[in-house]
Design a protein around this motif. Structure first.
Motif, PDB file in Angstrom:
ATOM      1  N   ALA A 223     -19.915 -19.118 -13.470  1.00 41.83           N
ATOM      2  CA  ALA A 223     -20.950 -19.170 -14.481  1.00 41.83           C
ATOM      3  C   ALA A 223     -20.333 -20.362 -15.420  1.00 41.83           C
ATOM      4  CB  ALA A 223     -21.089 -17.894 -15.109  1.00 41.83           C
ATOM      5  N   GLY A 224     -19.203 -20.694 -15.396  1.00 40.89           N
ATOM      6  CA  GLY A 224     -18.459 -21.697 -16.089  1.00 40.89           C
ATOM      7  C   GLY A 224     -17.826 -21.293 -17.326  1.00 40.89           C
ATOM      8  N   VAL A 225     -17.805 -20.048 -17.316  1.00 41.83           N
ATOM      9  CA  VAL A 225     -16.930 -19.434 -18.654  1.00 41.83           C
ATOM     10  C   VAL A 225     -15.622 -18.867 -18.199  1.00 41.83           C
ATOM     11  CG1 VAL A 225     -19.115 -19.081 -19.676  1.00 41.83           C
ATOM     12  CG2 VAL A 225     -18.171 -17.223 -18.286  1.00 41.83           C
ATOM     13  N   CYS A 226     -14.488 -18.790 -19.322  1.00 44.02           N
ATOM     14  CA  CYS A 226     -13.572 -18.335 -19.406  1.00 44.02           C
ATOM     15  C   CYS A 226     -13.409 -16.770 -19.936  1.00 44.02           C
ATOM     16  CB  CYS A 226     -12.259 -19.178 -20.004  1.00 44.02           C
ATOM     17  SG  CYS A 226     -10.721 -18.531 -19.766  1.00 44.02           S
ATOM     18  N   THR A 227     -13.514 -15.592 -19.199  1.00 43.98           N
ATOM     19  CA  THR A 227     -13.560 -14.432 -19.828  1.00 43.98           C
ATOM     20  C   THR A 227     -12.198 -13.510 -20.042  1.00 43.98           C
ATOM     21  OG1 THR A 227     -14.188 -13.460 -17.674  1.00 43.98           O
ATOM     22  CG2 THR A 227     -16.159 -14.344 -19.024  1.00 43.98           C
ATOM     23  N   GLU A 228     -12.172 -12.492 -20.345  1.00 41.53           N
ATOM     24  CA  GLU A 228     -10.840 -11.779 -20.428  1.00 41.53           C
ATOM     25  C   GLU A 228     -10.301 -11.510 -18.817  1.00 41.53           C
ATOM     26  OE1 GLU A 228      -7.363  -9.814 -21.589  1.00 41.53           O
ATOM     27  OE2 GLU A 228      -9.036 -11.410 -22.542  1.00 41.53           O
ATOM     28  N   ALA A 229     -11.333 -11.147 -18.129  1.00 41.62           N
ATOM     29  CA  ALA A 229     -11.054 -11.248 -16.529  1.00 41.62           C
ATOM     30  C   ALA A 229     -10.696 -12.451 -15.923  1.00 41.62           C
ATOM     31  CB  ALA A 229     -12.575 -10.464 -15.794  1.00 41.62           C
ATOM     32  N   VAL A 230     -11.374 -13.617 -16.133  1.00 43.90           N
ATOM     33  CA  VAL A 230     -10.530 -14.814 -15.793  1.00 43.90           C
ATOM     34  C   VAL A 230      -9.002 -14.795 -16.291  1.00 43.90           C
ATOM     35  CG1 VAL A 230     -10.818 -17.260 -15.720  1.00 43.90           C
ATOM     36  CG2 VAL A 230     -12.584 -15.969 -15.591  1.00 43.90           C
ATOM     37  N   GLU A 231      -8.864 -14.782 -17.530  1.00 48.36           N
ATOM     38  CA  GLU A 231      -7.500 -14.633 -17.898  1.00 48.36           C
ATOM     39  C   GLU A 231      -6.546 -13.985 -17.388  1.00 48.36           C
ATOM     40  OE1 GLU A 231      -6.073 -16.893 -20.327  1.00 48.36           O
ATOM     41  OE2 GLU A 231      -7.591 -17.224 -21.614  1.00 48.36           O
ATOM     42  N   LYS A 232      -7.114 -12.496 -17.009  1.00 47.73           N
ATOM     43  CA  LYS A 232      -6.063 -11.694 -16.265  1.00 47.73           C
ATOM     44  C   LYS A 232      -5.890 -11.961 -15.029  1.00 47.73           C
ATOM     45  CE  LYS A 232      -7.401  -7.390 -18.916  1.00 47.73           C
ATOM     46  NZ  LYS A 232      -7.666  -6.129 -18.894  1.00 47.73           N
ATOM     47  N   ILE A 233      -7.024 -12.751 -14.233  1.00 43.82           N
ATOM     48  CA  ILE A 233      -6.824 -12.989 -12.864  1.00 43.82           C
ATOM     49  C   ILE A 233      -5.838 -14.416 -12.752  1.00 43.82           C
ATOM     50  CG2 ILE A 233      -7.857 -14.266 -10.946  1.00 43.82           C
ATOM     51  CD1 ILE A 233      -7.910 -11.208 -11.039  1.00 43.82           C
ATOM     52  N   ILE A 234      -6.002 -15.285 -13.927  1.00 46.04           N
ATOM     53  CA  ILE A 234      -4.836 -16.193 -13.873  1.00 46.04           C
ATOM     54  C   ILE A 234      -3.519 -15.950 -13.983  1.00 46.04           C
ATOM     55  CG2 ILE A 234      -4.028 -18.320 -15.401  1.00 46.04           C
ATOM     56  CD1 ILE A 234      -7.322 -18.692 -16.172  1.00 46.04           C
ATOM     57  N   GLU A 235      -3.202 -14.856 -14.721  1.00 46.91           N
ATOM     58  CA  GLU A 235      -1.981 -14.076 -14.941  1.00 46.91           C
ATOM     59  C   GLU A 235      -1.471 -13.637 -13.663  1.00 46.91           C
ATOM     60  OE1 GLU A 235       0.539 -11.206 -17.637  1.00 46.91           O
ATOM     61  OE2 GLU A 235      -1.457 -11.346 -18.157  1.00 46.91           O
ATOM     62  N   ALA A 236      -2.567 -12.841 -13.168  1.00 48.42           N
ATOM     63  CA  ALA A 236      -2.064 -12.222 -11.815  1.00 48.42           C
ATOM     64  C   ALA A 236      -1.889 -13.218 -10.850  1.00 48.42           C
ATOM     65  CB  ALA A 236      -3.220 -11.469 -11.171  1.00 48.42           C
ATOM     66  N   ASN A 237      -2.547 -14.401 -10.784  1.00 53.42           N
ATOM     67  CA  ASN A 237      -2.211 -15.279  -9.577  1.00 53.42           C
ATOM     68  C   ASN A 237      -0.876 -16.297  -9.781  1.00 53.42           C
ATOM     69  OD1 ASN A 237      -4.872 -14.537  -8.685  1.00 53.42           O
ATOM     70  ND2 ASN A 237      -5.735 -16.692  -8.835  1.00 53.42           N
ATOM     71  N   THR A 238      -0.663 -16.292 -11.089  1.00 52.16           N
ATOM     72  CA  THR A 238       0.348 -17.301 -11.572  1.00 52.16           C
ATOM     73  C   THR A 238       1.870 -16.635 -11.711  1.00 52.16           C
ATOM     74  OG1 THR A 238      -1.437 -18.677 -12.451  1.00 52.16           O
ATOM     75  CG2 THR A 238       0.881 -19.226 -13.047  1.00 52.16           C
ATOM     76  N   TYR A 239       1.452 -15.898 -12.601  1.00 52.62           N
ATOM     77  CA  TYR A 239       2.875 -15.178 -13.290  1.00 52.62           C
ATOM     78  C   TYR A 239       3.198 -13.952 -12.390  1.00 52.62           C
ATOM     79  CZ  TYR A 239       6.573 -13.245 -16.145  1.00 52.62           C
ATOM     80  OH  TYR A 239       7.818 -12.782 -16.685  1.00 52.62           O
ATOM     81  N   LEU A 240       2.364 -12.986 -12.186  1.00 51.65           N
ATOM     82  CA  LEU A 240       2.544 -11.618 -11.561  1.00 51.65           C
ATOM     83  C   LEU A 240       2.776 -11.723 -10.098  1.00 51.65           C
ATOM     84  CD1 LEU A 240      -0.266  -9.403 -13.234  1.00 51.65           C
ATOM     85  CD2 LEU A 240       2.230  -9.313 -13.698  1.00 51.65           C
ATOM     86  N   SER A 241       2.233 -12.604  -9.508  1.00 47.15           N
ATOM     87  CA  SER A 241       2.334 -12.964  -8.185  1.00 47.15           C
ATOM     88  C   SER A 241       3.707 -13.660  -7.932  1.00 47.15           C
ATOM     89  CB  SER A 241       1.154 -13.890  -7.565  1.00 47.15           C
ATOM     90  OG  SER A 241       1.242 -14.027  -6.313  1.00 47.15           O
ATOM     91  N   GLY A 242       3.889 -14.628  -8.885  1.00 45.99           N
ATOM     92  CA  GLY A 242       5.003 -15.525  -8.807  1.00 45.99           C
ATOM     93  C   GLY A 242       6.475 -14.792  -8.879  1.00 45.99           C
ATOM     94  N   ILE A 243       6.487 -13.876  -9.744  1.00 41.05           N
ATOM     95  CA  ILE A 243       7.595 -13.067 -10.096  1.00 41.05           C
ATOM     96  C   ILE A 243       7.676 -12.059  -8.749  1.00 41.05           C
ATOM     97  CG2 ILE A 243       9.110 -11.479 -11.806  1.00 41.05           C
ATOM     98  CD1 ILE A 243       8.522 -14.589 -12.316  1.00 41.05           C
ATOM     99  N   GLY A 244       6.602 -11.375  -8.790  1.00 35.10           N
ATOM    100  CA  GLY A 244       6.225 -10.272  -7.411  1.00 35.10           C
ATOM    101  C   GLY A 244       6.785 -10.829  -6.074  1.00 35.10           C
ATOM    102  N   PHE A 245       6.465 -12.068  -5.725  1.00 31.47           N
ATOM    103  CA  PHE A 245       6.784 -12.559  -4.355  1.00 31.47           C
ATOM    104  C   PHE A 245       8.072 -12.918  -4.387  1.00 31.47           C
ATOM    105  CE2 PHE A 245       6.199 -17.051  -5.399  1.00 31.47           C
ATOM    106  CZ  PHE A 245       7.353 -17.738  -4.437  1.00 31.47           C
ATOM    107  N   GLU A 246       8.660 -13.694  -5.490  1.00 31.71           N
ATOM    108  CA  GLU A 246      10.009 -14.126  -5.517  1.00 31.71           C
ATOM    109  C   GLU A 246      11.164 -13.136  -5.563  1.00 31.71           C
ATOM    110  OE1 GLU A 246      11.867 -18.417  -7.016  1.00 31.71           O
ATOM    111  OE2 GLU A 246      10.889 -16.912  -8.645  1.00 31.71           O
ATOM    112  N   SER A 247      10.999 -11.997  -6.534  1.00 31.74           N
ATOM    113  CA  SER A 247      11.829 -11.147  -6.507  1.00 31.74           C
ATOM    114  C   SER A 247      11.630  -9.740  -5.707  1.00 31.74           C
ATOM    115  CB  SER A 247      12.158 -10.763  -8.078  1.00 31.74           C
ATOM    116  OG  SER A 247      12.428 -11.681  -9.007  1.00 31.74           O
ATOM    117  N   GLY A 248      10.364  -9.941  -5.294  1.00 31.32           N
ATOM    118  CA  GLY A 248      10.002  -8.779  -4.499  1.00 31.32           C
ATOM    119  C   GLY A 248      10.130  -9.124  -3.015  1.00 31.32           C
ATOM    120  N   GLY A 249       9.981 -10.424  -2.714  1.00 29.32           N
ATOM    121  CA  GLY A 249      10.255 -10.636  -1.213  1.00 29.32           C
ATOM    122  C   GLY A 249       8.896 -11.255  -0.305  1.00 29.32           C
ATOM    123  N   LEU A 250       9.186 -12.256   0.362  1.00 29.30           N
ATOM    124  CA  LEU A 250       8.142 -12.828   1.469  1.00 29.30           C
ATOM    125  C   LEU A 250       8.240 -11.812   2.740  1.00 29.30           C
ATOM    126  CD1 LEU A 250       8.149 -16.448   0.589  1.00 29.30           C
ATOM    127  CD2 LEU A 250       6.386 -14.636   0.020  1.00 29.30           C
TER     128      LEU A 250
END
Length: 364
Positions: A223-250
């Motif tokens: 729909a072309g908007v940045c909602t709170e859900a979008v912000e949370k997924i950006i953080e999940a994709n970028t930060y949570l997944s980044g720290i999670g994969f690197e310090s959690g393992g592949l």
């Protein structure tokens, strides 16, 4: 072996933050290399350049060659040396960011990461994935530290095609399951130690965020908007997944992604789209509970991640090509060794075929 968790020195996320870039990097030097794509330079290059006006910081823009490979890294090292750059700033998608990290490592400069899409978990990591000039996975370059700074402008990410955010969800989808497998096998992580409780908690939060916010974020992006859900997924994709994969393992999912890079029909897919199918394959390989597989498959179908060979572009299944991909996935130095079970190319190939069949079953 110690338990270890690593992360970037600073993570900034918010709408309009790229306009503040010069303020964040002012202490890192007086000459910056900005690596950006041709399209990205047209869209946001002027915004970045304007941020540095009147600061006394010299900026050199260079257009990315398209592949994170030795040829491109060496070319950019010469650019850094010629312009006496104090810092490398990567602006764009995963391969640009990985290239910036590699160049900064070899040239011993700080690196600043500015993702314009949330399609991978590359921004926060101390890893660069190196490919051949033709885009086939070659190796991981493990870096001695994470980026000095990650600046995520969510308004720019929200303006990108929704498919890119969904691809990032595919990459993030693997985080918890690979961390779980690595912990169960007591393997070392990319951080150089065993899995911490903090990394497992972040990996689980990443998965839970995808399940609760993923569909809403996709709809908002479309729909072309940045909602709170979008912000949370950006953080999940970028930060949570980044720290999670690197310090959690592949483990299996990313190794299977690497195997799929040898199949020409899959070259049009984004990294996270292949990882999503790799996640399903890993769950089959470890014989995960039926309800867990169903939740993952249903999520993928709902947001538009591939769960079948046909969706990945493989219209005619060639078992010899699948075996080639499975053999590459099992290669020495890749991460299938972190699975808490014995793996072989034959087992991986069978799991891929079964994953495709499961995907077709749930799509009927």
């Amino acid at each position: 072996m110690a338990n270890i968790i690593i992360s970037p020195s600073r993570y900034v996320q918010g709408q309009g933050e790229l306009k503040n870039l010069s303020g964040y990097v002012s202490k890192m030097g007086k000459s910056m290399l900005i690596l950006i794509s041709e399209g990205g330079n047209k869209r946001i290059g002027p915004m970045v350049e304007e941020s540095f006006q009147g600061t006394g910081i010299a900026v050199t823009f260079d257009v990315f060659g398209g592949e994170c490979c030795e040829t491109e890294i060496n070319r950019l090292r010469e650019v850094v040396a010629k312009n006496k750059c104090d810092c490398v700033i990567g602006v764009g998608g995963g391969k640009i960011l990985d290239t910036a990290k590699a160049v900064a490592y070899y040239e011993k400069t700080p690196v600043v990461i500015c993702p314009t899409i949330a399609s991978t978990d590359a921004p926060c990591s101390a890893i660069s994935v190196i490919y051949t000039d033709d885009g086939v996975f070659e190796r991981y370059l493990f870096l001695p530290q994470n980026p000095n700074l990650v600046v995520v402008d969510s308004s720019i990410i929200a303006a990108a095609p929704a498919r890119l955010l969904v691809a990032g969800m595919g990459d993030a989808l693997a985080t918890y399951f690979e961390a779980r497998a690595t912990k169960a096998s007591r393997s070392d992580t990319c951080a150089g130690g065993k899995v911490t409780s903090a990394a497992m908690a972040l990996a689980r939060l990443c998965y839970d965020t995808l399940m609760s916010e993923g569909v809403k974020a996709k709809i908002a992006m479309e729909a072309g908007v940045c909602t709170e859900a979008v912000e949370k997924i950006i953080e999940a994709n970028t930060y949570l997944s980044g720290i999670g994969f690197e310090s959690g393992g592949l483990a299996g999912a990313h190794a299977i992604h690497n195997g799929l890079t040898c199949i020409k029909e899959c070259h049009h897919l984004y990294h996270g789209e292949k990882v999503a199918f790799g996640t399903l394959t890993q769950l089959v390989l470890e014989n995960a509970p039926e309800d867990e597989i169903e939740e993952v498959v249903s999520f993928c179908i709902e947001v538009g991640l591939p769960v079948t060979f046909a969706q990945m572009g493989i219209k005619k299944v060639d078992k010899s090509k699948l075996m080639e991909a499975a053999t590459l996935a099992c290669g020495e130095g890749d991460t299938l060794r972190n699975m808490p079970l014995e793996v072989s190319p034959e087992k991986v190939c069978a799991a891929m075929i079964a994953a495709d069949a499961i995907g077709r079953y749930f799509m009927e």
